[in-house]
Scaffold this active site. Structure first.
Site, PDB file in Angstrom:
ATOM      1  N   ARG A  61      45.488  34.042  27.316  1.00 48.55           N
ATOM      2  CA  ARG A  61      46.017  33.975  28.675  1.00 48.55           C
ATOM      3  C   ARG A  61      45.897  32.497  29.038  1.00 48.55           C
ATOM      4  O   ARG A  61      46.403  31.655  28.304  1.00 48.55           O
ATOM      5  CB  ARG A  61      45.276  34.932  29.627  1.00 48.55           C
ATOM      6  N   LYS A 119      39.278  39.870  44.074  1.00 47.21           N
ATOM      7  CA  LYS A 119      40.731  40.126  44.101  1.00 47.21           C
ATOM      8  C   LYS A 119      41.078  41.604  44.176  1.00 47.21           C
ATOM      9  O   LYS A 119      42.052  41.976  44.802  1.00 47.21           O
ATOM     10  CB  LYS A 119      41.411  39.466  42.909  1.00 47.21           C
TER      11      LYS A 119
END
Ligand SMILES: *Cc1c(COP(=O)(O)O)cnc(C)c1O
Length: 373
Positions: A132, A38
């Site tokens: 998260r 990413k």
């Protein structure tokens, strides 16, 4: 050949070597790697370098990056790290595996998989304290049981993510809990989980500490491959390259100036009230690079060259001990934030350099795969 400025120079051979050394290290513990792309926007040449280094999967958080790699025929399983229900159709189309934490999204994935005549594989993420993504451990068995009822979804594995939001460190306790959860899911539901993906670049210290690895057989690694460090304390990993990326910008002004601004002080371009130390008259240089190109806090300059500050389009350097003239090129190293932002900036050209002798290989938007052979 004339090179663009600013540009990021990328060494594919160093990335490949980092991937290889990490694959050997983790492989010796029975752990396969997903190379996480990413920070480089799924750049196909970098994905290929990771694969040549031995990673078995390429993982990315953005469906656009997965699609880019699919179009480039990247020869590895493509894993989507973050799944949104609105993208379910594209996810099933382009990703082999996706990470999931919501039943509604899984139902939508199953719907589209059926429509496309596919079985879509998923890894269910479990929450182990970082807060998260993740299904709560107490809900995991029921969650997987419900997922197993979806006709076009296959549960390929369980995973967890740490050290991202809460800064929670992977250790003996949370990793043992993950292994226990895997055993409970397998026993209660009578399934075999092929992938137990225990973490990211923050897992190095845990894996290197001689702890039992338990059921964990996979990690998703971005930063360690790209920048050569672990991420618990950002130490370089022995033997890895930490200079795989260099950001290069052009000097557009070089003058002696006072180190203390004169006049009435108000807010700077970003709403801060700056403070200065009077060091007298100093050599200063400006490079044509700014906050629209890169997270300037993520830049590392050569020791004798001090970064004094930045605005949208300028970085101001104290060049007293590092003489610079107009048109000179200045090199900066990058941390993860610097890399992510520079790779994302449309103003920064991306160039592949080979190390010895220095050769430039141009970015090819649809790589043929020839560059690694
Ligand atoms: C970004 C990401 C990773 C990779 O993290 P690194 O610190 O770069 O190794 C792994 N897993 C998930 C879910 C991610 O979003």
């Amino acid at each position: 050949m004339k090179l663009c400025l600013p540009r990021i120079e990328i060494s594919l051979s160093k990335i490949q070597e980092n991937a290889r050394i990490l694959c050997e290290f983790y492989g010796s513990k029975g752990i396969s790697l997903m190379g996480v792309s990413k920070a480089v926007l799924g750049e196909p040449a970098i994905a290929r370098a990771m694969i040549a280094g031995g990673v078995k999967f390429i993982a990315d958080s953005r469906i656009e990056n997965i699609q880019r790699m699919r179009r480039a025929d990247i020869p590895a399983q493509l894993v989507l790290l973050r799944t949104a229900p609105s993208q379910a159709e594209a996810v099933v189309e382009s990703a082999d595996i996706s990470l999931n934490t919501e039943l509604k999204t899984l139902e939508t994935l199953s719907f589209h998989a059926k429509a496309q005549g596919k079985i879509h594989r998923v890894i269910i993420m479990v929450e182990l304290g970082d807060l998260r993504e993740g299904v709560l451990p107490c809900d995991l068995v029921a969650f997987v049981r419900q997922t197993l009822m979806l006709s076009h979804i296959q549960v390929t594995g369980i995973g967890c993510n740490l050290a991202c939001y809460g800064g929670v460190k992977p250790n003996k306790r949370n990793m043992r809990l993950l292994s226990e959860l895997v055993n409970i899911v397998q026993n209660e539901l009578g399934i075999a989980l092929a992938v137990v993906s225990g973490g990211n670049s923050a897992s190095y210290e845990w894996a290197n500490s001689g702890q039992t690895i338990g059921e964990i057989n996979n990690l998703r690694i971005g930063e360690s491959i790209l920048l050569g460090c672990e991420t618990v304390s950002r130490q370089a990993i022995l033997g890895l390259h930490t200079n795989t990326f260099q950001l290069i910008a052009e000097v557009i002004e070089s003058k002696q100036k006072a180190s203390l601004p004169h006049g009435e002080i108000c807010q700077d371009a970003f709403g801060d009230i700056p403070k200065f130390k009077d060091r007298g008259i100093r050599e200063r240089a400006i490079v044509a690079l700014g906050r629209q190109d890169v997270l300037t806090a993520g830049l590392k300059s050569e020791r004798r060259l001090e970064i004094l500050g930045s605005s949208s389009d300028h970085i101001i350097l104290d060049s007293e001990n590092y003489p610079l003239k107009i048109g000179d090129e200045v090199n900066f190293g990058l941390d993860y934030g610097g890399l992510l932002s520079a790779m994302t900036s449309p103003f920064v050209s991306k160039e592949f350099v080979e190390d010895e002798p220095r050769q430039i290989v141009r970015t090819n938007p649809t790589p043929t795969g020839a560059e690694l052979n």
